[in-house]
Motif scaffolding. Structure first.
Motif, PDB file in Angstrom:
ATOM      1  N   LEU A  99      -3.640  38.692 -25.345  1.00  0.00           N
ATOM      2  CA  LEU A  99      -4.908  38.521 -26.045  1.00  0.00           C
ATOM      3  C   LEU A  99      -5.940  39.551 -25.590  1.00  0.00           C
ATOM      4  O   LEU A  99      -6.595  40.203 -26.408  1.00  0.00           O
ATOM      5  CB  LEU A  99      -5.434  37.099 -25.812  1.00  0.00           C
ATOM      6  CG  LEU A  99      -6.736  36.705 -26.500  1.00  0.00           C
ATOM      7  CD1 LEU A  99      -6.535  36.633 -27.999  1.00  0.00           C
ATOM      8  CD2 LEU A  99      -7.215  35.360 -25.955  1.00  0.00           C
ATOM      9  N   THR A 100      -6.080  39.694 -24.291  1.00  0.00           N
ATOM     10  CA  THR A 100      -7.087  40.620 -23.765  1.00  0.00           C
ATOM     11  C   THR A 100      -6.683  42.079 -23.957  1.00  0.00           C
ATOM     12  O   THR A 100      -7.544  42.944 -24.143  1.00  0.00           O
ATOM     13  CB  THR A 100      -7.332  40.346 -22.273  1.00  0.00           C
ATOM     14  OG1 THR A 100      -6.080  40.427 -21.564  1.00  0.00           O
ATOM     15  CG2 THR A 100      -7.936  38.969 -22.069  1.00  0.00           C
ATOM     16  N   ASN A 102      -5.081  43.233 -26.539  1.00  0.00           N
ATOM     17  CA  ASN A 102      -5.176  43.584 -27.953  1.00  0.00           C
ATOM     18  C   ASN A 102      -6.431  42.993 -28.603  1.00  0.00           C
ATOM     19  O   ASN A 102      -6.445  42.680 -29.789  1.00  0.00           O
ATOM     20  CB  ASN A 102      -3.933  43.088 -28.708  1.00  0.00           C
ATOM     21  CG  ASN A 102      -2.655  43.727 -28.210  1.00  0.00           C
ATOM     22  OD1 ASN A 102      -2.325  44.855 -28.559  1.00  0.00           O
ATOM     23  ND2 ASN A 102      -1.926  42.982 -27.378  1.00  0.00           N
ATOM     24  N   SER A 103      -7.490  42.876 -27.813  1.00  0.00           N
ATOM     25  CA  SER A 103      -8.700  42.231 -28.321  1.00  0.00           C
ATOM     26  C   SER A 103      -9.362  43.009 -29.452  1.00  0.00           C
ATOM     27  O   SER A 103     -10.138  42.442 -30.230  1.00  0.00           O
ATOM     28  CB  SER A 103      -9.705  42.041 -27.181  1.00  0.00           C
ATOM     29  OG  SER A 103     -10.030  43.308 -26.598  1.00  0.00           O
ATOM     30  N   SER A 106      -7.942  42.418 -34.770  1.00  0.00           N
ATOM     31  CA  SER A 106      -8.222  41.055 -35.241  1.00  0.00           C
ATOM     32  C   SER A 106      -6.953  40.324 -35.635  1.00  0.00           C
ATOM     33  O   SER A 106      -6.820  39.112 -35.399  1.00  0.00           O
ATOM     34  CB  SER A 106      -9.189  41.094 -36.414  1.00  0.00           C
ATOM     35  OG  SER A 106      -8.642  41.835 -37.494  1.00  0.00           O
ATOM     36  N   THR A 109      -5.099  39.395 -32.439  1.00  0.00           N
ATOM     37  CA  THR A 109      -5.855  38.333 -31.772  1.00  0.00           C
ATOM     38  C   THR A 109      -5.629  36.993 -32.468  1.00  0.00           C
ATOM     39  O   THR A 109      -5.438  35.959 -31.819  1.00  0.00           O
ATOM     40  CB  THR A 109      -7.357  38.664 -31.757  1.00  0.00           C
ATOM     41  OG1 THR A 109      -7.567  39.873 -31.047  1.00  0.00           O
ATOM     42  CG2 THR A 109      -8.147  37.543 -31.097  1.00  0.00           C
ATOM     43  N   THR A 112      -2.091  35.727 -31.719  1.00  0.00           N
ATOM     44  CA  THR A 112      -2.013  35.262 -30.325  1.00  0.00           C
ATOM     45  C   THR A 112      -2.748  33.945 -30.153  1.00  0.00           C
ATOM     46  O   THR A 112      -2.293  33.035 -29.456  1.00  0.00           O
ATOM     47  CB  THR A 112      -2.597  36.316 -29.371  1.00  0.00           C
ATOM     48  OG1 THR A 112      -1.908  37.552 -29.550  1.00  0.00           O
ATOM     49  CG2 THR A 112      -2.447  35.868 -27.920  1.00  0.00           C
ATOM     50  N   SER A 113      -3.894  33.818 -30.820  1.00  0.00           N
ATOM     51  CA  SER A 113      -4.667  32.574 -30.748  1.00  0.00           C
ATOM     52  C   SER A 113      -3.876  31.405 -31.320  1.00  0.00           C
ATOM     53  O   SER A 113      -3.872  30.305 -30.754  1.00  0.00           O
ATOM     54  CB  SER A 113      -5.986  32.740 -31.503  1.00  0.00           C
ATOM     55  OG  SER A 113      -6.714  31.529 -31.497  1.00  0.00           O
ATOM     56  N   THR A 218     -10.537  31.921 -27.730  1.00  0.00           N
ATOM     57  CA  THR A 218     -10.933  32.710 -28.902  1.00  0.00           C
ATOM     58  C   THR A 218     -11.980  31.961 -29.704  1.00  0.00           C
ATOM     59  O   THR A 218     -12.232  30.778 -29.482  1.00  0.00           O
ATOM     60  CB  THR A 218      -9.722  32.994 -29.808  1.00  0.00           C
ATOM     61  OG1 THR A 218      -9.147  31.753 -30.222  1.00  0.00           O
ATOM     62  CG2 THR A 218      -8.673  33.820 -29.083  1.00  0.00           C
ATOM     63  N   THR A 223     -10.202  35.017 -34.398  1.00  0.00           N
ATOM     64  CA  THR A 223     -10.162  36.457 -34.675  1.00  0.00           C
ATOM     65  C   THR A 223     -10.779  37.304 -33.568  1.00  0.00           C
ATOM     66  O   THR A 223     -10.690  38.522 -33.608  1.00  0.00           O
ATOM     67  CB  THR A 223     -10.905  36.767 -35.987  1.00  0.00           C
ATOM     68  OG1 THR A 223     -12.263  36.294 -35.883  1.00  0.00           O
ATOM     69  CG2 THR A 223     -10.219  36.095 -37.166  1.00  0.00           C
ATOM     70  N   ALA A 224     -11.394  36.674 -32.583  1.00  0.00           N
ATOM     71  CA  ALA A 224     -12.021  37.460 -31.513  1.00  0.00           C
ATOM     72  C   ALA A 224     -12.069  36.642 -30.228  1.00  0.00           C
ATOM     73  O   ALA A 224     -11.956  35.419 -30.248  1.00  0.00           O
ATOM     74  CB  ALA A 224     -13.429  37.877 -31.934  1.00  0.00           C
ATOM     75  N   LEU A 225     -12.237  37.338 -29.114  1.00  0.00           N
ATOM     76  CA  LEU A 225     -12.397  36.650 -27.834  1.00  0.00           C
ATOM     77  C   LEU A 225     -13.651  35.787 -27.891  1.00  0.00           C
ATOM     78  O   LEU A 225     -14.643  36.165 -28.510  1.00  0.00           O
ATOM     79  CB  LEU A 225     -12.520  37.665 -26.698  1.00  0.00           C
ATOM     80  CG  LEU A 225     -11.311  38.573 -26.451  1.00  0.00           C
ATOM     81  CD1 LEU A 225     -11.615  39.506 -25.281  1.00  0.00           C
ATOM     82  CD2 LEU A 225     -10.063  37.759 -26.149  1.00  0.00           C
TER      83      LEU A 225
END
Length: 330
Positions: A99-100, A102-103, A106, A109, A112-113, A218, A223-225
């Protein structure tokens, strides 16, 4: 010796001998058929009384050992579940690195989320299903899953009434993980759900029977950290470091639970082994008091059968002697 038709002393002696032999033979036959030299209090009051007391202790130990066997199965069920949960947490740990890394993507992410959320749902399902005979040690309350009747286990460890209790595993997880999550990031709050993932600080507001749709790592749409939760300022740690610290804290909490279960497994195994040995010793003690020596009983039976035959023969002879008086009057 005078001869009398009113009193046959020889026959009386023969009858007394035969009666005594019959009584002794009956007792020996009973001994051989039952395998016990003491079958009731009249055989040996002291031995019978002691054997009955020991028999009661043996029955009590059997009940204790059965309870320990059940407790072992409950703890084993929880231990297996914890092992699976730890495997899922380690998978999430790996996903957080992805996750981190490939932050900026989108789509990556989001994928992964979704994977993290699926792992979290799997953790909650495992926790709910870790139920044996109505006992589940990993949920917060009996209403958290179908068939759950209790969240703690108390089991006897001795005839004296000594007990041991396994309880509070869910609260332990919450205290070790969610309650201290704010030390990792001030944005980590709101773990009000009853699910195990809430207790571990990995979801927020997810109840035990609900399906998680997001995770703390996320944003809600994945879609984002989640910079609201992880601002990268607490303790001078980066966002990535905070995320890693949180999952490591969850793993540590579950490892602590695994250790607690392992300790109880050792206690149960030790007490069960001791109980089995003690039960065997009591059984041997009862046997020493009441069991017949079959070789001696067999020899005694043969001897008494011979004595019985001789006593019957003697009585026959004694009864014949009185008839010899008739010859005096011929």
């Amino acid at each position: 010796m005078s001869l009398s038709i009113n009193t046959n002393a020889s026959a009386l002696v023969a009858i007394e001998t035969l009666d005594a032999t019959q009584t002794e033979l009956s007792n020996t036959e009973n001994e051989v058929s039952t395998g016990n030299k003491v079958n009731n209090a009249s055989d040996n009051a002291a031995a019978y009384s002691i054997s009955q007391q020991l028999s009661g202790q043996s029955s009590g130990l059997s009940a204790v050992n059965s309870g320990l066997t059940f407790a072992a199965q409950v703890v084993s069920t929880a231990t297996t579940a914890v092992s699976s949960i730890l495997t899922d947490l380690k998978s999430i740990q790996s996903l957080i690195s992805t996750l981190t890394d490939n932050s900026s993507s989108s789509s990556s992410t989001s994928d992964t989320s979704d994977s993290i959320t699926q792992e979290l749902n799997a953790i909650n399902v495992i926790a709910r299903n870790a139920t044996l005979s109505g006992v589940n040690l990993l949920v917060s309350s009996a209403s958290d899953g179908v068939g759950i009747q209790g969240t703690s286990l108390t089991y006897l460890t001795s005839l004296g009434g000594d007990t041991n209790t396994v309880t509070g595993l869910y609260s332990d997880a919450s205290a070790d993980a969610a309650a201290s999550a704010t030390s990792i990031s001030a944005g980590l709050t709101g773990f009000s759900g009853t699910s195990l993932t809430d207790a571990l600080g990995l979801t927020q507001g997810v109840n035990a029977q609900d399906t998680a749709t997001a995770n703390v790592f996320t944003t809600a749409d994945g879609t984002a950290l989640n910079t609201t939760n992880f601002d990268g300022t607490t303790g001078g740690s980066s966002t990535a470091q905070q995320m890693v610290a949180l999952i490591e804290q969850a793993i540590t909490a579950m490892t602590s639970i695994a250790s607690k279960l392992g300790s109880n497994t050792s206690i149960i195994s030790s007490m069960s082994s001791f109980g089995t040995t003690l039960s065997d010793n009591i059984t041997q003690g009862i046997g020493a008091l009441v069991d017949a020596d079959m070789s001696a009983a067999s020899a005694q039976l043969t001897s008494l059968q011979t004595k019985q035959s001789l006593a019957i023969k003697s009585l026959t002879i004694a009864n014949t002697q009185s008839q010899s008086i008739l010859s005096l009057f011929q």
